[in-house]
Design a protein around this motif. Structure first.
Motif, PDB file in Angstrom:
ATOM      1  N   GLN A   8      -3.028   0.837  -6.334  1.00  0.00           N
ATOM      2  CA  GLN A   8      -3.849  -0.351  -6.554  1.00  0.00           C
ATOM      3  C   GLN A   8      -3.348  -1.149  -7.748  1.00  0.00           C
ATOM      4  OE1 GLN A   8      -6.911  -1.092  -4.572  1.00  0.00           O
ATOM      5  NE2 GLN A   8      -6.311  -3.053  -5.461  1.00  0.00           N
ATOM      6  N   ASP A   9      -2.980  -0.444  -8.813  1.00  0.00           N
ATOM      7  CA  ASP A   9      -2.559  -1.121 -10.038  1.00  0.00           C
ATOM      8  C   ASP A   9      -1.235  -1.839  -9.880  1.00  0.00           C
ATOM      9  OD1 ASP A   9      -4.838  -0.250 -11.258  1.00  0.00           O
ATOM     10  OD2 ASP A   9      -3.886   1.454 -12.292  1.00  0.00           O
ATOM     11  N   ARG A  11      -5.249  -8.109   1.488  1.00  0.00           N
ATOM     12  CA  ARG A  11      -4.659  -7.500   2.680  1.00  0.00           C
ATOM     13  C   ARG A  11      -4.716  -5.975   2.684  1.00  0.00           C
ATOM     14  NH1 ARG A  11      -0.692 -11.407   1.351  1.00  0.00           N
ATOM     15  NH2 ARG A  11       0.694  -9.786   0.555  1.00  0.00           N
ATOM     16  N   ALA A  12      -4.954  -5.346   1.527  1.00  0.00           N
ATOM     17  CA  ALA A  12      -4.910  -3.885   1.478  1.00  0.00           C
ATOM     18  C   ALA A  12      -5.886  -3.354   0.447  1.00  0.00           C
ATOM     19  CB  ALA A  12      -3.498  -3.422   1.149  1.00  0.00           C
ATOM     20  N   LEU A  13      -6.382  -2.164   0.690  1.00  0.00           N
ATOM     21  CA  LEU A  13      -7.163  -1.436  -0.307  1.00  0.00           C
ATOM     22  C   LEU A  13      -6.643  -0.001  -0.350  1.00  0.00           C
ATOM     23  CD1 LEU A  13      -9.463   0.713   0.995  1.00  0.00           C
ATOM     24  CD2 LEU A  13     -10.508  -1.440   1.697  1.00  0.00           C
ATOM     25  N   PHE A  14      -6.833   0.642  -1.495  1.00  0.00           N
ATOM     26  CA  PHE A  14      -6.339   2.003  -1.698  1.00  0.00           C
ATOM     27  C   PHE A  14      -7.504   2.837  -2.222  1.00  0.00           C
ATOM     28  CE2 PHE A  14      -3.060  -1.121  -2.438  1.00  0.00           C
ATOM     29  CZ  PHE A  14      -2.014  -0.694  -1.627  1.00  0.00           C
ATOM     30  N   GLY A  65      -5.605   9.675  -8.487  1.00  0.00           N
ATOM     31  CA  GLY A  65      -4.554   9.093  -9.315  1.00  0.00           C
ATOM     32  C   GLY A  65      -3.574   8.266  -8.509  1.00  0.00           C
ATOM     33  N   LEU A  66      -3.186   8.760  -7.331  1.00  0.00           N
ATOM     34  CA  LEU A  66      -2.266   8.014  -6.475  1.00  0.00           C
ATOM     35  C   LEU A  66      -2.913   6.720  -5.980  1.00  0.00           C
ATOM     36  CD1 LEU A  66       0.333   7.660  -4.883  1.00  0.00           C
ATOM     37  CD2 LEU A  66      -0.591   9.204  -3.124  1.00  0.00           C
TER      38      LEU A  66
END
Length: 849
Positions: free
Chosen positions: A707-708, A717-720, A701-702
């Motif tokens: 991401q959302d 630049r980033a991924l979650f 969930g976090l």
């Protein structure tokens, strides 16, 4: 008559007994005077006997008169008490004998007719979903005889949402043998409820239900606060307080409460926090509404559940319609209603008299229409306002407040409407300074006190000062002290520090020698306010003297609320020592408060929390930021339940970082996102945020949440992500297959996880970048400080989201932003940390409480 004969024979028996006693005494004397001649014996004995008889008779008459006087005095005292009670009480009796209309339930012709046709003693009650829980709460509170839990039940909701009727029915069913006491809401002063509860206990052995419909009236009059409620519970163990309050007014009180605010107004707001609250909405659910239609079938044709039963029964839509068109159809009538409404909105407890109504309505009519309020115009306007909105409805925009026919009130449903957003939009010129001036000028000194509070709640500071200046002259100590305190606070906030201290000094000079615990507590509060004012004027040595005097004079009090204020003085002394540059003494003084009260119940523990927080400020002022953050962390760990302390501690740490005092978040961003020209292709490397929370749902969930809410350009630049194996296990035995499939090999890795016992050693051996949520200050000490380590208090997903978004949302070159500042602020609000993500330029939090 038999009574006469009985009285005569009783008097005769007293006379015979007296003569017999005299004869015996005469005989004894005669025997003792045997050497006298018989005539001499008679000459000596008879006068003596008759003198004795007269004395006995006089004594008997005196005793009889004394008993009669005592009976008359008791009767007179009883009459005086009864007379005083009549001025204080609107209803006193058993709940089953009460008419709901007497207790604040709006009367309705439709409801009355329905009850008469069904031969019911009162209009039918339609049960609500909250009833069972409300009854359970009342039953539980009634069985409590200790003072650990405040027995205050508060029903919140819009006007006519059914609060009062639901409360009445619950009390009637659960506490039928308690004496229900409703104070007269039109005759309130600061000690009204104190005096009322002193007078009624004689016939209330089964316990009392104190009924406070429209609680704002009593709060604004200064009748009830936390200290009073605690004392009432000690004096009357069976006391239960049931109150109702409009939800919009509750919000206004809440806006006045903060960790720093003191005084009667903030006391009122803090009292609400202790209540057991039941909320009512304006609209009714399908099941509730169907029950309403069964009880009142006449509503099927025009009733609407979104308005609710109460609004329908009082013809609410018709009331509003008549009011809304009145400005054009009856300008003078509209002015009369507006005047009665604003009289109430300005906090006046008493109903408005005809002459007051005419004066105020005349002001409105002239301001809106440039027309005078003539005798004929006022008479016609009054008649129009008192006219039922519908034939036979029995309800009008204005009604008589009592049986005298000389005092008036606007119907509270329209007062609530005019006080809401629609009313504000329709009447931008309402409650102008001239309105306050006229009302304050028309009232007595005591009656101005609640007007000052109402003005403060509406952010009308000058009008509040004018009202408090009047009520400060009151002969009532409670009213005078409350007025002077609020006046001093207003002047202090306006920068008029000398005027502020003058108000506080008046409290000490006029009431400093009182042995009344309530007054002593307020005197201590005034001394503390004086010390703080001196401190803010950069006069710490004088402030220290004031705090020393306060601690010396009141430190031995046996009253707990007084001692709680003394604890505040001890904390204030510590801050003043810091202001004088005596940091070691300041830290020792603050440590003393924490040591004394850190394990104590409220309100002492709150002051211990403030002292520990203030120790952090002192350390910061002394140039020891690392020690300061340790103090803030300890504050959050030990006293995390204190709503006033937590946001300040979080905000202080965040500000220290933004100002470079610690710089953890800023340095971490710089390391992860080096200057763009450092990369061969001119871009920043990808950063992978791996969520390793042990709970799978929380972790995924976090990751989705971050991401959302990330900016669109952040995708480059980033991924979650949340791997299937998490926690310390992922670090010691990573799922290489999952990592190869989901994380680019050249990505910089940031781990988000909660503290575990083995984690400090693993972090030190492995290296990497970590956001670690801790649940206590002792966990912080287990880690070695590092630019790649972000420790914070809180292990909930929202806490992680707030910290990460705050760190990566500030547009500070060279690191790029991953989140919008507005989104970061919103996340901080959701996490209960409203000041965490505030811009440094806008952060004006003062050091110290």
């Amino acid at each position: 008559m038999v009574t006469g004969r009985s009285g005569t024979s009783r008097r005769a028996r007293w006379a015979i007994a007296s003569l017999a006693m005299a004869s015996l005494l005469f005989g004894a004397l005669a025997a003792g005077l045997g050497n006298l001649h018989a005539s001499q014996q008679v000459a000596v004995g008879l006068p003596f006997a008759f003198t004795l008889l007269a004395g006995v008779t006089y004594e008997l008459r005196s005793r009889t008169q004394h008993r009669q006087d005592g009976a008359q005095s008791a009767a007179l005292a009883s009459t005086e008490i009864a007379r005083e009670l009549r001025t204080l009480v609107k209803y006193r009796g058993l709940p089953r004998d009460a008419d709901p209309a007497e207790l604040g339930v709006s009367p309705s012709s439709l409801a009355r007719q329905q009850a008469e046709s069904a031969s019911l003693p009162r209009p039918a009650y339609v049960s609500r979903a909250v009833d069972q829980e409300l009854e359970r709460c009342l039953r539980d509170l009634a069985e409590k005889s200790d003072g650990d839990r405040p027995r205050l039940v508060l029903l919140l909701g819009p006007s006519k949402s059914g609060k009062s009727r639901a409360a009445f029915e619950a009390v009637r069913r659960v506490l039928p043998d308690r004496v229900l006491v409703m104070p007269d809401p039109h005759n309130l002063a600061a000690r009204s409820l104190d005096r009322l509860l002193e007078l009624v206990p004689g016939d209330t052995r089964g316990g009392i239900v104190l009924w406070l419909d429209e609680l704002d009236r009593f709060l604004d009059a200064g009748c009830i606060d936390i200290a009073r409620l605690a004392r009432w519970h000690r004096q009357l163990p069976g006391l239960v307080v049931v109150a109702t309050l409009r939800d919009d007014l509750y919000s206004r009180y809440e806006e006045t409460r903060s960790g720093e605010a003191r005084g009667p107004l903030s006391d009122a707001a803090n009292l609400l926090r202790l209540a057991t609250v039941f909320s009512f909405g304006a609209s009714w659910g399908p099941q509730d509404w169907e029950r309403a239609l069964e009880a009142y079938p006449g509503l099927r044709a025009h009733g609407r559940p979104e308005r609710g039963l109460g609004v329908e029964l009082i013809c609410g839509p018709d009331l509003l319609r008549r009011f809304q068109v009145a400005e054009n159809s009856s300008p003078a009538g509209f002015a009369v209603i507006c005047a009665a409404i604003d009289w109430r909105r300005c906090g006046v407890a008493q109903a408005i008299r005809a002459d007051e109504l005419r004066d105020l309505a005349g002001q409105y009519l002239w301001r809106r229409r440039r027309a005078p309020m003539t005798d004929d115009a006022f008479r016609d306007a009054l008649g129009w306002a008192l006219e039922p909105v519908l034939p036979g409805a029995g309800i009008s925009l204005l009604h008589f407040a009592d049986a005298s026919g000389e005092n008036y009130e606007a119907v509270d449903y329209v007062v609530a409407y005019w006080d809401g957003p629609e009313g504000h939009a329709a009447a931008p010129d309402s409650l102008v300074p001239a309105t306050w001036e006229l009302i304050i000028g028309a009232l007595s000194d005591d009656a101005c006190f609640p007007v000052g509070w109402a003005a403060l709640r509406r952010s009308r500071r000058e009008e509040a000062a004018a009202a408090f200046s009047r009520s400060a002259r009151s002969a009532s100590p409670a009213t005078a002290i409350g007025s002077l305190y609020e006046l001093g606070e207003i002047r202090q906030q306006d920068g008029a520090t000398e005027a502020a201290r003058d108000a506080f000094t008046q409290i000490v000079a006029r009431f400093g020698e009182s042995d009344n615990p309530d007054i002593m507590r307020q005197v201590v509060m005034a001394l503390i306010a004086m010390g703080i004012s001196l401190d803010l004027d950069d006069r710490p040595d004088e402030a220290i003297s004031v705090f020393d005097e306060t601690i010396a004079r009141f430190g031995s009090s046996a009253d707990l609320p007084v001692l709680a204020e003394v604890a505040r003085a001890m904390s204030g002394r510590g801050l003043s020592l810091s202001g004088a540059g005596r940091h070691d003494e300041a830290i020792a003084a603050l440590n003393d408060v924490v040591a004394r009260y850190g394990s104590s119940p409220e309100p002492f523990v709150d002051e211990a929390a403030r002292s520990l927080l203030n120790r952090g400020y002192v350390l910061l002022d002394a140039g020891q930021p690392a020690e300061a953050i340790a103090a803030f962390s300890e504050t959050m760990a030990r006293f995390g339940s204190s709503a006033a302390i937590m946001p300040r501690a979080f905000a202080t740490v965040a500000r220290m970082e933004r100002e470079g005092l610690l710089g953890v978040g800023h340095r971490l961003r710089q390391r992860l996102f080096p200057a763009a020209d450092a990369a061969p292709d001119g871009t920043s490397p990808l950063v992978a945020f791996l969520v390793l929370l042990t709970d799978g749902n929380e972790a995924s969930g976090l990751a989705r949440l971050l991401q959302d809410v990330a900016l669109l350009e952040a995708d480059e630049r980033a991924l979650f992500a949340a791997p299937p194996v998490r926690g310390v296990t992922f670090l010691t035995d990573p799922d290489r297959e999952w990592r190869a499939a989901n994380v680019p090999p050249d990505a910089a890795i940031v781990y988000l996880l909660s503290h575990e016992d083995a984690l400090p050693g693993i972090v030190e051996r492995m290296g990497g970048t970590y956001y670690i949520g801790c649940s206590g200050a002792e966990q912080f000490a287990a880690y070695t400080s590092s630019d790649s380590l972000r420790l914070f208090l809180g292990d909930e997903p929202l806490a992680f989201a707030s910290i990460v978004m705050a760190d990566f949302s500030e547009p500070e070159p060279p690191p790029p932003c991953l989140f919008a500042r507005s989104e970061a602020s919103l996340m901080a609000m959701l996490a209960g940390l409203p000041v965490l993500a505030r811009d440094a330029a806008d952060d004006e939090l003062p050091f110290g409480e």
